[in-house]
Write an enzyme that holds these catalytic residues in place. Structure first.
Site, PDB file in Angstrom:
ATOM      1  CG  ASP A  26       0.397  24.122  -7.683  1.00 50.95           C
ATOM      2  OD1 ASP A  26       0.731  24.231  -8.875  1.00 50.95           O
ATOM      3  OD2 ASP A  26       0.178  25.108  -6.943  1.00 50.95           O
ATOM      4  CD  GLU A  45      10.155  22.929  10.322  1.00 46.80           C
ATOM      5  OE1 GLU A  45      11.356  22.671  10.519  1.00 46.80           O
ATOM      6  OE2 GLU A  45       9.318  22.070   9.957  1.00 46.80           O
TER       7      GLU A  45
END
Length: 270
Positions: free
Chosen positions: A175, A72
């Site tokens: 991360d 998306e």
């Protein structure tokens, strides 16, 4: 994925592309012809895990193939102070999702750095054997670290039970630097680039949010209020971020050598 859409992906160069479909949907395509095996599949898996946690928003995955990920398009906006505050609380809710073991059902990627996710019940052993030691040994094997550096990392690993308090395995982004907190078109903050998702120490996610810049204070205030904790996790930041600095040393070379050694010195093992 139909043949027509596949052909559109094949026509793209490596990189990030935005695509508007005839039905009005907007998508982002991450293309990488020589992606390591399972690279995008792991990112899609990580996004799915984060979505089920009910914390921060993540982009919906439309399709995943060996050399591309279609997600998306969240747009890009400007987060308000309220948005940062909500994001801090949402990350805390994500970290409430825990497991019986550290690691994951598959290995992952922190950037382009291969990341072991061997399941273990001992968090200190997991951080040593799946995070610090593999990165340190990789750097030694390529001549980036010398034996004295390896001994320092090994000493830190041996002392982890004294340095890091016992914590449950929480669902981490893995991360979580500022660039992976994406401001959507409406200003809401979302998590992207989820190849490093795993169950680990929640404080490690917080620590990375201080490595390359830092979120506004309201983010951490909301996080700490949601979980009923104080800010003493900051005392342990150099230990957690040593992993990411070692990973950057391996990915980007000698410019990260001094930051690695500075981190070890702050831990008291340099």
């Amino acid at each position: 994925m139909d043949a027509l859409f596949r052909s559109r992906i094949d026509a793209l160069t490596d990189g990030l592309h935005r695509l508007a479909l005839e039905d009005g949907r907007k998508m982002v395509i991450k293309r990488r012809r020589m992606a390591p095996a399972g690279f995008f599949a792991m990112e899609a898996h990580g996004l799915a895990l984060l979505e089920t946690a009910g914390g921060l928003r993540v982009p919906h995955v439309h399709a995943v193939v060996e050399d591309a990920l279609v997600i998306e398009d969240l747009g890009r906006g400007q987060p308000s102070s309220v948005a940062w505050e909500r994001a801090g609380g949402a990350l805390a809710r994500q970290h409430r999702c825990t497991a019986n073991e550290f690691g994951l059902d598959r290995d992952g990627w922190c950037g382009d750095g291969a990341q072991l996710n061997i399941r273990m019940q001992d968090g200190w052993r997991f951080f040593a054997e799946c995070r610090l030691l593999p990165q340190a040994k990789r750097a030694r094997d390529t001549g980036l670290l010398i034996e004295r550096d390896i001994l320092s990392v090994e000493r830190i690993c041996a002392e982890l039970p004294m340095r890091i308090p016992k914590q449950p395995p929480a669902l981490l982004h893995g991360d979580l630097w500022l660039g992976n907190l994406h401001p959507c078109a409406d200003g809401e903050l979302a998590l992207i680039d989820a190849g490093a998702v795993h169950y680990g120490w929640a404080e490690a996610d917080l620590a990375m949010l201080t490595l390359f810049g830092e979120t506004p204070a309201v983010f951490f205030d909301a996080y700490q209020s949601e979980l009923g904790i104080n800010g003493d996790w900051r005392e342990r930041v150099p230990v957690y971020n040593l992993y990411h600095l070692l990973n950057h040393l391996n990915l980007f070379g000698g410019s990260y050598l001094q930051p690695v050694r500075n981190a070890m010195s702050r831990v008291g093992a340099g």
